[in-house]
Design an enzyme around this catalytic site. Structure first.
Site, PDB file in Angstrom:
ATOM      1  N   ASP A 114     -69.991  92.529 -99.704  1.00 25.57           N
ATOM      2  CA  ASP A 114     -69.394  92.258-101.015  1.00 25.57           C
ATOM      3  C   ASP A 114     -70.114  93.086-102.069  1.00 25.57           C
ATOM      4  O   ASP A 114     -71.326  92.938-102.288  1.00 25.57           O
ATOM      5  CB  ASP A 114     -69.507  90.767-101.340  1.00 25.57           C
ATOM      6  CG  ASP A 114     -68.669  90.355-102.536  1.00 25.57           C
ATOM      7  OD1 ASP A 114     -68.711  91.075-103.561  1.00 25.57           O
ATOM      8  OD2 ASP A 114     -67.983  89.327-102.450  1.00 25.57           O
ATOM      9  N   GLU A 147     -48.710  94.514-104.135  1.00 26.37           N
ATOM     10  CA  GLU A 147     -48.028  94.898-102.906  1.00 26.37           C
ATOM     11  C   GLU A 147     -46.877  93.954-102.578  1.00 26.37           C
ATOM     12  O   GLU A 147     -45.847  94.370-102.039  1.00 26.37           O
ATOM     13  CB  GLU A 147     -49.036  94.939-101.748  1.00 26.37           C
ATOM     14  CG  GLU A 147     -50.110  96.004-101.935  1.00 26.37           C
ATOM     15  CD  GLU A 147     -51.265  95.850-100.976  1.00 26.37           C
ATOM     16  OE1 GLU A 147     -51.227  96.495 -99.911  1.00 26.37           O
ATOM     17  OE2 GLU A 147     -52.206  95.099-101.298  1.00 26.37           O
ATOM     18  N   GLY A 158     -61.804  97.998-107.366  1.00 31.90           N
ATOM     19  CA  GLY A 158     -61.252  98.911-108.356  1.00 31.90           C
ATOM     20  C   GLY A 158     -60.872  98.219-109.648  1.00 31.90           C
ATOM     21  O   GLY A 158     -61.042  98.766-110.740  1.00 31.90           O
ATOM     22  N   LYS A 213     -50.550  85.145 -95.708  1.00 37.02           N
ATOM     23  CA  LYS A 213     -50.401  85.181 -97.160  1.00 37.02           C
ATOM     24  C   LYS A 213     -48.922  85.214 -97.491  1.00 37.02           C
ATOM     25  O   LYS A 213     -48.141  85.838 -96.773  1.00 37.02           O
ATOM     26  CB  LYS A 213     -51.096  86.414 -97.742  1.00 37.02           C
ATOM     27  CG  LYS A 213     -52.598  86.454 -97.555  1.00 37.02           C
ATOM     28  CD  LYS A 213     -53.173  87.729 -98.167  1.00 37.02           C
ATOM     29  CE  LYS A 213     -54.659  87.840 -97.929  1.00 37.02           C
ATOM     30  NZ  LYS A 213     -55.214  89.104 -98.483  1.00 37.02           N
ATOM     31  N   HIS A 263     -52.534 101.335 -96.808  1.00 36.34           N
ATOM     32  CA  HIS A 263     -52.430 100.830 -98.192  1.00 36.34           C
ATOM     33  C   HIS A 263     -51.257 101.475 -98.928  1.00 36.34           C
ATOM     34  O   HIS A 263     -51.246 101.580-100.158  1.00 36.34           O
ATOM     35  CB  HIS A 263     -53.721 101.103 -98.984  1.00 36.34           C
ATOM     36  CG  HIS A 263     -54.931 100.393 -98.471  1.00 36.34           C
ATOM     37  ND1 HIS A 263     -56.175 100.992 -98.386  1.00 36.34           N
ATOM     38  CD2 HIS A 263     -55.091  99.134 -98.006  1.00 36.34           C
ATOM     39  CE1 HIS A 263     -57.054 100.139 -97.894  1.00 36.34           C
ATOM     40  NE2 HIS A 263     -56.420  98.997 -97.663  1.00 36.34           N
ATOM     41  N   ARG A 284     -70.206  92.842-105.155  1.00 36.06           N
ATOM     42  CA  ARG A 284     -70.845  92.050-106.203  1.00 36.06           C
ATOM     43  C   ARG A 284     -72.286  91.695-105.820  1.00 36.06           C
ATOM     44  O   ARG A 284     -73.187  91.746-106.664  1.00 36.06           O
ATOM     45  CB  ARG A 284     -70.028  90.784-106.476  1.00 36.06           C
ATOM     46  CG  ARG A 284     -68.672  91.053-107.108  1.00 36.06           C
ATOM     47  CD  ARG A 284     -67.782  89.837-107.104  1.00 36.06           C
ATOM     48  NE  ARG A 284     -67.404  89.437-105.744  1.00 36.06           N
ATOM     49  CZ  ARG A 284     -66.515  88.494-105.464  1.00 36.06           C
ATOM     50  NH1 ARG A 284     -65.925  87.847-106.450  1.00 36.06           N
ATOM     51  NH2 ARG A 284     -66.221  88.203-104.211  1.00 36.06           N
ATOM     52  N   ASN A 337     -47.433  88.434 -95.585  1.00 38.31           N
ATOM     53  CA  ASN A 337     -48.469  89.294 -95.011  1.00 38.31           C
ATOM     54  C   ASN A 337     -49.215  88.466 -93.976  1.00 38.31           C
ATOM     55  O   ASN A 337     -50.080  87.659 -94.317  1.00 38.31           O
ATOM     56  CB  ASN A 337     -49.415  89.796 -96.106  1.00 38.31           C
ATOM     57  CG  ASN A 337     -50.505  90.720 -95.572  1.00 38.31           C
ATOM     58  OD1 ASN A 337     -50.620  90.944 -94.373  1.00 38.31           O
ATOM     59  ND2 ASN A 337     -51.311  91.249 -96.472  1.00 38.31           N
ATOM     60  N   ARG A 339     -44.937  92.504 -94.417  1.00 37.19           N
ATOM     61  CA  ARG A 339     -45.838  93.644 -94.330  1.00 37.19           C
ATOM     62  C   ARG A 339     -46.091  93.964 -92.860  1.00 37.19           C
ATOM     63  O   ARG A 339     -46.438  93.091 -92.069  1.00 37.19           O
ATOM     64  CB  ARG A 339     -47.168  93.318 -94.997  1.00 37.19           C
ATOM     65  CG  ARG A 339     -48.159  94.488 -94.919  1.00 37.19           C
ATOM     66  CD  ARG A 339     -49.583  94.043 -95.124  1.00 37.19           C
ATOM     67  NE  ARG A 339     -50.501  95.161 -95.079  1.00 37.19           N
ATOM     68  CZ  ARG A 339     -51.799  95.044 -94.801  1.00 37.19           C
ATOM     69  NH1 ARG A 339     -52.316  93.848 -94.530  1.00 37.19           N
ATOM     70  NH2 ARG A 339     -52.576  96.096 -94.779  1.00 37.19           N
ATOM     71  N   ARG A 390     -66.778  99.035 -93.082  1.00 34.84           N
ATOM     72  CA  ARG A 390     -66.411 100.226 -92.317  1.00 34.84           C
ATOM     73  C   ARG A 390     -67.198 101.432 -92.796  1.00 34.84           C
ATOM     74  O   ARG A 390     -67.445 101.587 -93.993  1.00 34.84           O
ATOM     75  CB  ARG A 390     -64.912 100.508 -92.455  1.00 34.84           C
ATOM     76  CG  ARG A 390     -64.016  99.421 -91.898  1.00 34.84           C
ATOM     77  CD  ARG A 390     -62.559  99.761 -92.138  1.00 34.84           C
ATOM     78  NE  ARG A 390     -61.679  98.648 -91.805  1.00 34.84           N
ATOM     79  CZ  ARG A 390     -60.598  98.312 -92.498  1.00 34.84           C
ATOM     80  NH1 ARG A 390     -60.265  99.000 -93.586  1.00 34.84           N
ATOM     81  NH2 ARG A 390     -59.855  97.292 -92.133  1.00 34.84           N
TER      82      ARG A 390
END
Length: 396
Positions: free
Chosen positions: A280, A382, A330, A15, A178, A282, A8, A89, A238
């Site tokens: 973020d 993925e 998620g 990655k 996605h 969190r 990716n 990807r 976004r």
């Protein structure tokens, strides 16, 4: 057994995972960050041990060279000839690619032509492909498209209500993204349901980027992202869907250009813009628990956008058998999952079990026994989808 590299490539990152197929055994994984900048970061994880170096990596060619050197250095492979294929990807496949494909000159040219639809992603994906092709010229390379899974949407779902020539001449339509994640977790959800002949699944890929998909009998019939990943639900930076007239309104008020406003909507909006704290979740959740009013509003808006989308998808599907949470937020956002499902309970009878929901990053059922639909937490993979498609298409 075959060793397949799943790649990716981003504009300044790479990655990678090396996976033994078909056993799906992860041999190593890592990331190269800050490519083209000073103090680039090279990371590889082998046998649970992470090795990290900070050095200058000028381009993706050098990054790939370092990745391949590390494979032999850390005894992941004895020789590079053990690598049997590379899957890449690619974010945008337009209408040209409805499945993954083996990359040849024509495919490469088409991906490059489609860069108009994903100018931040497709060129970077191609840079990674070309670097690996140069380093491993004797193996097959496969393109796995983010958009492919959603090519089963009906035309009345993907066409926008704007002059038709914008679609026919320029390809302006909903594509969705996605796709590899939605494919993986929806297939796994169907398995967890007992592989029924007919199934209605809603997948929620919630990370810094976020999208939902309505999946009927294993096929995507709607998804929240559109022509670009800016559309749909609110995300980390976004905005998601907004009144399009806001763009010209802000331009008139501030003197900003259209590109400037789009940059704000992509990089300075969402959780970051609304909370004024962070992109973020969190950090936003911590501030919410400390009583920060904007943090609370941000979470409420985020939940509302997701619930609105799920509700519309239940109508589109004619019911729902399972809702799936995946990706960073998620998989780890206990509070967010609880709030989403609790907002669906009165209308649809979908209920969460708070004890079961008190988990992070583990495949499990988090709905109560008396829930009208199952709610699953399924970590996405993925890279495994990329490796599976590469193995299949190359006949490994």
């Amino acid at each position: 057994m075959s060793k397949v590299m799943a790649v990716n490539a981003g504009s300044s990152s790479l990655k990678y995972q090396l996976i033994e197929m078909p056993a799906a055994e992860l041999l190593c994984q890592g990331i190269v960050e800050r490519i083209g900048l000073n103090d680039s970061i090279f990371t590889i994880e082998v046998n649970g041990e992470k090795h990290k170096d900070v050095l200058d990596i000028n381009d993706h060619t050098k990054a790939v060279e370092l990745v391949l050197e590390a494979l032999t250095k850390f005894n992941v492979v004895k020789e590079l000839s053990e690598i049997n294929g590379v899957g890449h990807r690619v974010v945008h496949g337009g209408e040209e690619f409805v499945t993954s494909v083996v990359i040849n000159d024509k495919v490469e040219e088409t991906i490059e032509r489609l860069s108009d639809l994903a100018p931040l992603h497709n060129p970077a994906n191609l840079v990674g492909y070309r670097a690996f092709r140069e380093a491993l010229p004797n193996v097959g390379h496969v393109a796995v498209f983010d958009t492919a899974f959603h090519q089963t949407m009906a035309k009345d779902t993907y066409v926008y209500p704007i002059p038709y020539e914008y679609y026919s001449d320029y390809g302006v339509r909903k594509y969705g993204f996605h796709g590899t994640s939605h494919l993986f977790v929806s297939q796994r959800a169907i398995e967890m349901l007992g592989n029924p002949k007919s199934s209605k699944v809603i997948t929620c890929h919630l990370g810094n980027g976020a999208s939902l998909a309505a999946v009927k009998d294993g096929k995507s019939i709607n998804t929240s992202m559109g022509l670009t990943p800016l559309a749909g639900v609110m995300m980390g930076t976004r905005s998601g869907d907004i009144d399009p007239a806001i763009i010209t309104f802000i331009m008139d008020k501030t003197g900003m250009s259209a590109h400037d406003v789009i940059n704000v909507l992509n990089k300075k909006s969402g959780m970051l813009g609304l909370s004024q704290i962070s992109s973020d979740a969190r950090d936003v959740e911590d501030a919410y628990r400390d009583g920060n009013e904007l943090a609370g509003l941000t979470i409420d808006v985020y939940i509302n956008r997701i619930v609105d989308t799920i509700g519309s998808y239940i109508a589109k599907l004619g019911g729902v058998d399972a809702i799936v949470f995946t990706a960073g937020l998620g998989e780890n956002g206990i509070l967010f999952r609880e709030k989403v499902i609790n907002s669906l309970t009165e209308a649809f009878g979908i209920k969460i079990d708070n004890e079961r929901n008190n988990v992070r990053g583990k495949e499990t059922v988090i709905s109560s026994d008396d829930s009208s639909a199952k709610v699953f937490l399924i970590p996405t993979n993925e890279e495994l989808v990329i490796a599976q498609d590469t193995t299949k298409l190359l006949g490994l």
